[in-house]
Design a protein around this motif. Structure first.
Motif, PDB file in Angstrom:
ATOM      1  N   SER A  60      53.905  63.272  73.341  1.00  0.00           N
ATOM      2  CA  SER A  60      53.912  62.172  74.253  1.00  0.00           C
ATOM      3  C   SER A  60      53.869  62.791  75.659  1.00  0.00           C
ATOM      4  CB  SER A  60      55.588  61.530  74.013  1.00  0.00           C
ATOM      5  OG  SER A  60      56.034  63.491  74.801  1.00  0.00           O
ATOM      6  N   THR A  62      50.488  64.274  76.382  1.00  0.00           N
ATOM      7  CA  THR A  62      49.228  64.193  76.769  1.00  0.00           C
ATOM      8  C   THR A  62      48.551  62.554  76.187  1.00  0.00           C
ATOM      9  OG1 THR A  62      49.146  65.421  74.254  1.00  0.00           O
ATOM     10  CG2 THR A  62      49.591  66.849  76.676  1.00  0.00           C
ATOM     11  N   GLU A  63      49.923  62.352  74.794  1.00  0.00           N
ATOM     12  CA  GLU A  63      47.989  61.232  74.452  1.00  0.00           C
ATOM     13  C   GLU A  63      48.625  59.963  75.832  1.00  0.00           C
ATOM     14  OE1 GLU A  63      48.965  58.363  70.823  1.00  0.00           O
ATOM     15  OE2 GLU A  63      51.640  59.631  71.488  1.00  0.00           O
ATOM     16  N   TYR A  64      48.838  59.796  76.325  1.00  0.00           N
ATOM     17  CA  TYR A  64      48.280  58.701  77.680  1.00  0.00           C
ATOM     18  C   TYR A  64      49.135  58.787  78.337  1.00  0.00           C
ATOM     19  CZ  TYR A  64      48.371  55.599  73.307  1.00  0.00           C
ATOM     20  OH  TYR A  64      48.422  55.078  72.345  1.00  0.00           O
ATOM     21  N   THR A  65      48.146  59.235  79.988  1.00  0.00           N
ATOM     22  CA  THR A  65      49.097  59.464  80.743  1.00  0.00           C
ATOM     23  C   THR A  65      49.466  58.236  81.948  1.00  0.00           C
ATOM     24  OG1 THR A  65      46.572  60.238  81.394  1.00  0.00           O
ATOM     25  CG2 THR A  65      47.666  59.435  82.971  1.00  0.00           C
ATOM     26  N   TYR A  66      50.711  58.708  82.269  1.00  0.00           N
ATOM     27  CA  TYR A  66      51.293  57.134  82.665  1.00  0.00           C
ATOM     28  C   TYR A  66      52.378  58.305  83.588  1.00  0.00           C
ATOM     29  CZ  TYR A  66      54.303  59.835  79.164  1.00  0.00           C
ATOM     30  OH  TYR A  66      55.234  61.108  78.618  1.00  0.00           O
ATOM     31  N   GLY A  89      51.086  52.574  82.684  1.00  0.00           N
ATOM     32  CA  GLY A  89      50.040  53.614  82.498  1.00  0.00           C
ATOM     33  C   GLY A  89      48.903  53.412  81.420  1.00  0.00           C
ATOM     34  N   ASP A  90      47.972  54.212  80.725  1.00  0.00           N
ATOM     35  CA  ASP A  90      46.927  53.461  80.175  1.00  0.00           C
ATOM     36  C   ASP A  90      47.360  53.106  78.769  1.00  0.00           C
ATOM     37  OD1 ASP A  90      47.075  56.489  79.145  1.00  0.00           O
ATOM     38  OD2 ASP A  90      45.039  56.643  80.394  1.00  0.00           O
ATOM     39  N   PHE A  91      48.219  53.351  77.897  1.00  0.00           N
ATOM     40  CA  PHE A  91      49.395  53.070  77.024  1.00  0.00           C
ATOM     41  C   PHE A  91      48.997  51.412  76.456  1.00  0.00           C
ATOM     42  CE2 PHE A  91      52.769  53.065  79.409  1.00  0.00           C
ATOM     43  CZ  PHE A  91      53.452  52.193  79.494  1.00  0.00           C
ATOM     44  N   GLY A  94      50.392  48.231  78.772  1.00  0.00           N
ATOM     45  CA  GLY A  94      50.257  49.269  80.033  1.00  0.00           C
ATOM     46  C   GLY A  94      51.680  49.286  80.800  1.00  0.00           C
TER      47      GLY A  94
END
Length: 117
Positions: A60, A62-66, A89-91, A94
Protein backbone atom coordinates in the motif's frame (compact mmCIF):
# COMPACT_ATOMS: atom_id res chain seq x y z
CA UNK A 1 -13.94 12.95 23.15
CA UNK A 2 -16.96 12.30 20.95
CA UNK A 3 -17.05 15.43 18.83
CA UNK A 4 -15.90 15.17 15.24
CA UNK A 5 -12.70 17.07 14.64
CA UNK A 6 -9.80 17.30 12.23
CA UNK A 7 -7.44 17.85 15.17
CA UNK A 8 -5.64 14.54 15.60
CA UNK A 9 -4.03 15.52 18.92
CA UNK A 10 -6.88 13.87 20.86
CA UNK A 11 -6.29 10.51 19.16
CA UNK A 12 -4.32 7.83 21.01
CA UNK A 13 -0.59 8.09 20.37
CA UNK A 14 -0.46 4.75 18.55
CA UNK A 15 -3.07 5.92 16.02
CA UNK A 16 -1.18 9.18 15.39
CA UNK A 17 2.09 7.24 15.09
CA UNK A 18 0.56 4.79 12.61
CA UNK A 19 -1.01 7.54 10.46
CA UNK A 20 2.25 9.49 10.36
CA UNK A 21 4.42 6.44 9.62
CA UNK A 22 2.06 5.19 6.90
CA UNK A 23 1.93 8.65 5.27
CA UNK A 24 5.76 8.68 5.18
CA UNK A 25 5.94 5.12 3.83
CA UNK A 26 7.80 3.96 6.94
CA UNK A 27 6.68 0.32 6.94
CA UNK A 28 8.67 -0.81 10.04
CA UNK A 29 7.30 2.06 12.16
CA UNK A 30 3.73 1.54 10.94
CA UNK A 31 3.93 -2.24 11.47
CA UNK A 32 5.22 -1.76 15.02
CA UNK A 33 1.90 -0.09 15.91
CA UNK A 34 0.02 -3.41 15.58
CA UNK A 35 -0.23 -6.31 18.01
CA UNK A 36 1.23 -9.62 16.72
CA UNK A 37 -2.29 -11.02 16.22
CA UNK A 38 -3.83 -7.85 14.72
CA UNK A 39 -6.23 -7.95 11.78
CA UNK A 40 -6.48 -5.42 8.93
CA UNK A 41 -9.32 -5.34 6.43
CA UNK A 42 -8.70 -3.19 3.35
CA UNK A 43 -10.07 -3.21 -0.19
CA UNK A 44 -11.91 -6.51 0.30
CA UNK A 45 -8.91 -8.40 1.70
CA UNK A 46 -8.10 -9.45 5.26
CA UNK A 47 -4.55 -9.51 6.62
CA UNK A 48 -3.84 -11.36 9.85
CA UNK A 49 -0.73 -11.17 11.98
CA UNK A 50 2.51 -9.28 11.73
CA UNK A 51 3.84 -10.84 8.53
CA UNK A 52 0.69 -10.31 6.46
CA UNK A 53 0.25 -6.76 7.80
CA UNK A 54 3.86 -5.88 6.92
CA UNK A 55 3.23 -7.19 3.39
CA UNK A 56 0.03 -5.13 3.11
CA UNK A 57 1.83 -2.02 4.37
CA UNK A 58 4.67 -2.54 1.89
CA UNK A 59 2.27 -2.86 -1.05
CA UNK A 60 0.00 0.00 0.00
CA UNK A 61 2.99 2.31 0.47
CA UNK A 62 4.43 1.71 -2.99
CA UNK A 63 1.55 0.82 -5.31
CA UNK A 64 0.51 4.45 -5.90
CA UNK A 65 1.79 7.92 -5.12
CA UNK A 66 -0.65 9.86 -2.97
CA UNK A 67 -1.07 12.37 -0.17
CA UNK A 68 -3.37 12.04 2.81
CA UNK A 69 -5.19 14.60 4.92
CA UNK A 70 -7.53 13.92 7.82
CA UNK A 71 -11.03 15.32 7.38
CA UNK A 72 -12.61 13.94 10.58
CA UNK A 73 -11.63 12.08 13.73
CA UNK A 74 -14.02 10.73 16.34
CA UNK A 75 -13.87 8.49 19.38
CA UNK A 76 -16.42 5.66 19.23
CA UNK A 77 -15.65 4.16 22.64
CA UNK A 78 -12.72 3.48 24.91
CA UNK A 79 -11.08 1.18 22.37
CA UNK A 80 -12.57 2.40 19.08
CA UNK A 81 -11.59 5.42 17.01
CA UNK A 82 -12.50 6.52 13.49
CA UNK A 83 -10.41 8.73 11.26
CA UNK A 84 -11.59 9.78 7.82
CA UNK A 85 -8.76 10.60 5.44
CA UNK A 86 -8.85 12.13 1.99
CA UNK A 87 -6.37 10.55 -0.40
CA UNK A 88 -5.30 12.33 -3.58
CA UNK A 89 -2.94 10.73 -6.04
CA UNK A 90 -2.31 8.69 -9.16
CA UNK A 91 -4.68 5.81 -8.28
CA UNK A 92 -7.88 5.20 -10.29
CA UNK A 93 -10.28 8.07 -9.61
CA UNK A 94 -7.53 10.28 -8.16
CA UNK A 95 -9.44 11.21 -4.97
CA UNK A 96 -10.95 9.02 -2.26
CA UNK A 97 -12.29 9.51 1.24
CA UNK A 98 -11.56 6.48 3.42
CA UNK A 99 -12.82 5.63 6.89
CA UNK A 100 -10.16 4.09 9.14
CA UNK A 101 -11.85 2.24 12.01
CA UNK A 102 -9.22 1.50 14.67
CA UNK A 103 -9.53 -0.85 17.64
CA UNK A 104 -6.74 -0.46 20.18
CA UNK A 105 -5.74 -2.38 23.28
CA UNK A 106 -2.76 -1.82 25.54
CA UNK A 107 -1.50 1.05 23.37
CA UNK A 108 -1.35 -1.01 20.15
CA UNK A 109 -3.72 -1.53 17.26
CA UNK A 110 -5.59 -4.83 17.36
CA UNK A 111 -7.80 -4.19 14.33
CA UNK A 112 -8.06 -1.72 11.47
CA UNK A 113 -10.89 -1.70 8.96
CA UNK A 114 -10.52 0.67 6.00
CA UNK A 115 -13.56 1.37 3.88
CA UNK A 116 -14.87 4.05 1.52
CA UNK A 117 -16.94 6.76 3.17
Amino acid sequence: MTATSTDLRHLPGVVRTYLDAHARGDVPAAAACFTPAAVVVDDGSTYRGSEEIRGWLSRSSTEYTYTTAPTAAVRRGTEHWNVVQRLEGDFPGGVADLDHDFTIDDARITALVISPV
